[in-house]
Design an enzyme around this catalytic site. Structure first.
Site, short mmCIF file in Angstrom:
data_model
loop_
_atom_site.label_atom_id
_atom_site.label_comp_id
_atom_site.label_asym_id
_atom_site.label_seq_id
_atom_site.Cartn_x
_atom_site.Cartn_y
_atom_site.Cartn_z
CE1 TYR A 141 21.30 41.62 36.45
CE2 TYR A 141 23.28 40.82 35.36
CZ TYR A 141 22.08 41.49 35.31
OH TYR A 141 21.67 42.03 34.13
CE LYS A 191 7.54 49.05 41.52
NZ LYS A 191 6.73 49.88 40.59
CG ASP A 223 7.03 52.19 37.92
OD1 ASP A 223 7.73 52.94 38.65
OD2 ASP A 223 5.87 51.86 38.22
CG ASP A 247 20.99 44.44 32.21
OD1 ASP A 247 21.88 44.70 31.38
OD2 ASP A 247 20.15 43.53 32.06
CG ASP A 251 20.41 47.20 26.75
OD1 ASP A 251 21.57 47.38 27.20
OD2 ASP A 251 20.08 46.21 26.07
C1 IPM Z 1 25.40 43.95 30.20
C2 IPM Z 1 24.92 42.62 29.72
C3 IPM Z 1 25.24 41.57 30.79
C4 IPM Z 1 24.49 41.97 32.04
C5 IPM Z 1 24.93 40.13 30.39
C6 IPM Z 1 25.62 39.73 29.10
C7 IPM Z 1 25.26 39.16 31.49
O1 IPM Z 1 23.57 42.65 29.42
O2 IPM Z 1 26.61 44.12 30.42
O3 IPM Z 1 24.57 44.84 30.36
O4 IPM Z 1 23.30 41.65 32.19
O5 IPM Z 1 25.09 42.61 32.88
MG MG Z 2 22.69 44.58 29.58
#
Ligand code: IPM
Ligand code: MG
Length: 359
Positions: A141, A191, A223, A247, A251
């Protein structure tokens, strides 16, 4: 207790959900005799529109002078085609970097009452209680170079995954500390079969583990971890991993509870202030309609009470209030089953506040 809280509503549903969490904090303040002073700052696309930058200096100053920061969400299609330095997400990345928020804690807990609406089978997710600790200010990032260039007459591009040893040490150490108060198990995700950065990450985790003989350390390739989260999520307690792996995996982990709308997060630095935000985004499609789910932001406020102010009892009361309204069958649109009745954002906030006052 008297504390200053910076509130950064951001874009989309950010305003509605942070408003709900602020009211819940006020209710806690009234009930327990704490004074929380709220100051508002701009961030994201709205800030670009109003003052030409996704993170104005005043906002950063406000945060630095506060005891904690509560953030809604940033972004939306309106700003998707702006140059990269003006994108709303840039505001989020910059505030993380500037406040030194190196560790992002994303707990995923099972909500019995939502099991039926979860996409995974109940027996798989029942009792899940895991904590993702994501490195937040390093890795791909932030690594440089990150740019387009020309190579042998062709268009080419580079992003850089870079870490210093210390950046690894502090977040992995924090994961071990947190594991001590949980089930004493850390899974470090990397990884290492491909990336040099991951080999150093793995080595670092091994070194730190020596200071925590009471905590069990496992390594897992990313993975495989993505697969194991769905196959058998109950094997995990604390997961620690670098920025981008975290990240993606967080999710994925959110689906273990049935809705992205339920999950809070806390981002920690060495000396504070810490920042709290729901892990879902700005949901521009439903903004301003009073139908967003405020519970992830309310649960983020509970984390704020616990981690920034040490108010464990107050934090638990907020969390129990959320459980209780769900158990009573109250839903917002996103977590309601087909044909089931649901509450507006403000009605849901009222239910949580009522429950807190009765607790
Ligand atoms: C998160 C989001 C952010 C990230 C984006 C919006 C930059 O996806 O907080 O997980 O990738 O960190
Ligand atoms: Mg995110």
């Amino acid at each position: 207790m008297e504390k200053r809280i910076a509130v950064l509503p951001g874009d989309g549903i950010g305003k509605e959900i942070t408003q709900g969490a602020v009211e819940v904090l006020q209710t806690i303040g009234e009930r327990f005799g704490h004074q929380f002073n709220f100051s508002y700052g701009k961030i994201g696309g709205g800030a670009v529109d109003e003052v030409g930058t996704p993170l104005p200096d005043e906002t950063l100053e406000l945060c630095k002078n506060s005891d904690a920061v509560l953030l809604g969400a940033v972004g939306g299609p309106k700003w998707d085609n702006l140059p990269v330095h003006l994108r709303p997400e840039k505001g989020l990345l910059k505030i993380r970097k500037e406040l030194g928020l190196f560790a992002n804690l994303r707990p995923t807990t099972y909500f019995e009452s939502l099991a039926e609406s979860a996409p995974l089978k109940k027996h798989v997710i029942e009792g899940v209680d895991l904590l993702m600790v994501r490195e937040l200010t390093g890795g791909i990032y932030f690594g440089r170079p990150s740019e387009r260039f020309e190579k042998d007459g062709q268009e080419a591009v580079v992003d850089t995954l870079a870490y210093t040893k210390e950046e690894m040490v502090r977040v992995i150490r924090l994961a071990f500390e947190l594991a001590r108060n949980r089930s004493k198990k850390v899974t470090s995700v990397d990884k290492a079969n491909v990336l040099e950065s991951s080999r150093m990450w793995r080595e670092t985790a091994e070194e730190i583990a020596k200071d925590y003989p009471d905590v069990e350390l496992n390594h897992m390739l990313v993975d495989n971890a993505a697969m194991q989260l769905i196959r058998y999520p109950k094997q995990f307690d604390v997961i620690v991993t670098e920025n981008m792996f975290g990240d993606i995996l967080s999710d994925e982990a959110s689906m273990l509870t049935g809705s992205l709308g339920m999950l809070p997060s806390a981002s920690l630095s060495e000396n504070g202030p810490y920042l709290y935000e729901p892990i879902h985004g700005s949901a521009p499609d439903i903004a301003g309609q009073n139908i967003a789910n405020p519970l992830a932001t309310i649960l983020s406020a509970a984390m704020l009470l616990r981690l920034s102010f040490g108010l464990e009892k107050e934090a638990s009361i907020v969390e129990n209030a959320v459980q209780s309204v769900l158990n009573q069958g109250y839903r917002t649109k996103d977590i309601a089953a087909e044909g089931e009745a649901w509450l507006s954002t403000t009605e849901m906030v009222e239910k949580v506040k009522e429950t807190i006052l009765q607790a």
